[in-house]
Design an enzyme around this catalytic site. Structure first.
Site, PDB file in Angstrom:
ATOM      1  N   GLY A  20       5.469 -11.730  -6.553  1.00  0.00           N
ATOM      2  CA  GLY A  20       4.081 -12.109  -6.757  1.00  0.00           C
ATOM      3  C   GLY A  20       3.734 -12.137  -8.223  1.00  0.00           C
ATOM      4  O   GLY A  20       4.599 -12.102  -9.098  1.00  0.00           O
ATOM      5  N   GLY A  21       2.437 -12.196  -8.490  1.00  0.00           N
ATOM      6  CA  GLY A  21       1.990 -12.323  -9.864  1.00  0.00           C
ATOM      7  C   GLY A  21       2.195 -11.077 -10.692  1.00  0.00           C
ATOM      8  O   GLY A  21       2.276 -11.148 -11.914  1.00  0.00           O
ATOM      9  N   MET A  22       2.289  -9.906 -10.060  1.00  0.00           N
ATOM     10  CA  MET A  22       2.393  -8.652 -10.794  1.00  0.00           C
ATOM     11  C   MET A  22       3.793  -8.043 -10.719  1.00  0.00           C
ATOM     12  O   MET A  22       4.250  -7.419 -11.676  1.00  0.00           O
ATOM     13  CB  MET A  22       1.372  -7.651 -10.249  1.00  0.00           C
ATOM     14  CG  MET A  22       1.376  -6.306 -10.943  1.00  0.00           C
ATOM     15  SD  MET A  22       0.041  -5.264 -10.279  1.00  0.00           S
ATOM     16  CE  MET A  22       0.439  -3.698 -11.032  1.00  0.00           C
ATOM     17  N   ASP A 133      -8.305  -3.735  -1.559  1.00  0.00           N
ATOM     18  CA  ASP A 133      -7.637  -5.007  -1.267  1.00  0.00           C
ATOM     19  C   ASP A 133      -7.066  -5.008   0.148  1.00  0.00           C
ATOM     20  O   ASP A 133      -5.918  -5.375   0.373  1.00  0.00           O
ATOM     21  CB  ASP A 133      -6.532  -5.279  -2.290  1.00  0.00           C
ATOM     22  CG  ASP A 133      -6.097  -6.744  -2.305  1.00  0.00           C
ATOM     23  OD1 ASP A 133      -6.898  -7.607  -1.875  1.00  0.00           O
ATOM     24  OD2 ASP A 133      -4.970  -7.040  -2.748  1.00  0.00           O
ATOM     25  N   ASN A 138      -1.415  -7.044   3.539  1.00  0.00           N
ATOM     26  CA  ASN A 138      -1.196  -5.677   3.072  1.00  0.00           C
ATOM     27  C   ASN A 138      -1.076  -4.686   4.231  1.00  0.00           C
ATOM     28  O   ASN A 138      -1.115  -3.480   4.014  1.00  0.00           O
ATOM     29  CB  ASN A 138      -2.329  -5.238   2.140  1.00  0.00           C
ATOM     30  CG  ASN A 138      -2.160  -5.782   0.745  1.00  0.00           C
ATOM     31  OD1 ASN A 138      -1.074  -6.194   0.350  1.00  0.00           O
ATOM     32  ND2 ASN A 138      -3.238  -5.797  -0.025  1.00  0.00           N
ATOM     33  N   ASP A 152       0.291  -1.303  -0.475  1.00  0.00           N
ATOM     34  CA  ASP A 152      -0.225  -1.870  -1.715  1.00  0.00           C
ATOM     35  C   ASP A 152      -1.515  -1.233  -2.184  1.00  0.00           C
ATOM     36  O   ASP A 152      -2.603  -1.754  -1.981  1.00  0.00           O
ATOM     37  CB  ASP A 152      -0.415  -3.380  -1.594  1.00  0.00           C
ATOM     38  CG  ASP A 152      -0.637  -4.017  -2.961  1.00  0.00           C
ATOM     39  OD1 ASP A 152      -0.577  -3.286  -3.968  1.00  0.00           O
ATOM     40  OD2 ASP A 152      -0.869  -5.216  -3.033  1.00  0.00           O
TER      41      ASP A 152
END
Length: 410
Positions: A20-22, A133, A138, A152
């Site tokens: 993912g982005g992180m 989130d 998740n 998460d």
């Protein structure tokens, strides 16, 4: 040693489970304890960003402090030659997102899913941790499909942690509450709202807010709540439908106060379902019955000519001629004073009273995101076609490292 890449000489890294982005999540093996694990690695390019690195470390601390059967366990965390990592429990199942993608779920299963998620949140909230989130990707499903585990905590917030920049919203917009969209601080009510949105999606097979454009999505969340569950799924029992509808109430004061209360309501506790909702309407004062009539002309009273009044326990009485005359004179004096006051008040002719709205309007045009100017949403590009944009966190992950291909988004 097999020649595979290892961390601290202990954790072997194998295939990529998700990215993912992180961070990326790798299939791993703990050579000391001989067990499968999932290893989350922060992207090297983000190591230099101190706020992202702190958030990654906070995830490990937040999740490691929570021990519950419905929360993904964190076994270890550390830094290997400048590469932060988290070692987590590895689950062989899929995510709730994968299951919902196959169609709507039966009510009894949705009830069990929500109960597991609420049990996890009750533990987290009790420890002072807000998830921020909660969404289907998740939530991991055990191999036998009977147990849900919340994962998460990468953007979780605790009492002593605040890495969010001023005016920045973090989370996944499709599951954010109206007040979060408007820039209000995160709260327990936000996590519970997201649970309601998940329940709605699981029952209907589609998102409560299907809009793709962030501006129209935010506007819908703020101003266009979806149809009640009973209107979309008439076969759902009233208790389950009522729990979801209340959890998704636009006013946070009308939602459940705690995860335990919402879980009790889900289990059929009617007191939990209907108690604790604060009414926004002011209570109407009780009607007051006087023992004797007020004298004509008493402060705060007005008796029109020819009016009658009642005495409790007595009969209706007519005003005498003199009383009617005095009442009429009093009205005339009051009107005269009022006219003189308006004539001598300069503001009465120069000021126009503007209507006051008690709602939270979104005054921006459809092409502009509706959050107030003080709020700066940070929107990540979608992970894949049809996936929601995420705000602030940058965790558009595909794989949480907690399963055999657990396609969890960061």
């Amino acid at each position: 040693m097999s020649g595979r890449e290892t961390l601290l000489g202990r954790y072997e890294l194998r295939g990529v489970l998700g990215c993912g982005g992180m961070a990326e999540v790798r299939d791993g093996w703990d050579t000391r304890l001989n067990r499968a694990v999932a290893v989350k690695l922060l992207h090297p390019a983000l190591n230099v960003q101190s706020d992202i690195r702190r958030r990654f470390e906070d995830e490990a601390r937040s999740a490691a402090a929570l021990s519950h059967p419905n929360i993904v366990s964190v076994y270890d965390c550390g830094d290997d030659d400048g590469r932060p990592f988290i070692v987590m429990e590895r689950l062989p199942g899929d995510t709730l997102h994968d299951h919902i993608a196959q169609g709507s779920l039966p009510p009894h299963r949705v009830r069990a899913i929500l109960s597991d998620v609420l049990a996890a949140l009750a533990t987290a909230h009790g420890a002072g941790v807000l998830h921020r989130d909660i969404k289907p990707s998740n939530i991991l499903v055990s191999a036998d499909g009977t147990t849900m585990k919340v994962a998460d905590f990468g953007i979780a917030k605790t009492a002593g942690v605040a890495h969010t920049l001023t005016g920045q919203i973090v989370g996944t917009m499709a599951y954010m509450s109206p007040e979060r969209i408007a820039g209000a601080p995160a709260s327990v009510a936000d996590d519970l709202y997201a649970v309601g949105v998940i329940g709605y999606e699981a029952l209907t097979g589609s998102r409560a807010f299907p809009q793709d454009n962030p501006a129209t999505l935010a506007r819908a969340i703020m101003d266009a709540p979806p149809l009640p569950v009973s209107a979309v799924r008439p076969d759902v029992d009233p208790t389950l439908a009522g729990v979801i509808d209340r959890a998704m109430a636009r006013d946070p004061q009308h939602r459940f106060a705690t995860a335990d209360q919402m879980r009790a309501a889900l289990g059929g506790d009617r007191a939990a379902l209907f108690s604790g909702a604060a009414s926004t309407a002011a209570a109407r004062p009780a009607t007051r019955v006087l023992d004797e009539p007020l004298p004509v002309g008493a402060p705060g009273t007005f008796v029109a000519p020819n009016a009658d009044y009642f005495v409790p326990g007595g009969r209706k009485r007519k005003l005498t001629r003199n009383q009617k005359f005095l009442a009429a004179a009093g009205v005339l004096v009051a009107l005269t004073v009022g006219v003189l006051a308006l004539a001598t008040d300069p503001s009465s002719t120069t000021q126009v009273t503007e209507p006051v709205s008690t709602s939270t309007p979104v005054s921006t045009p459809p092409s502009v995101a509706p959050p107030p100017p003080s709020v700066t949403p940070v929107v990540e590009p979608p992970d894949e076609p049809g996936e929601d944009a995420e705000a602030g966190d940058g965790n558009g992950k595909r794989g949480n490292g907690n399963g055999n291909g657990n396609k969890k988004r960061d």
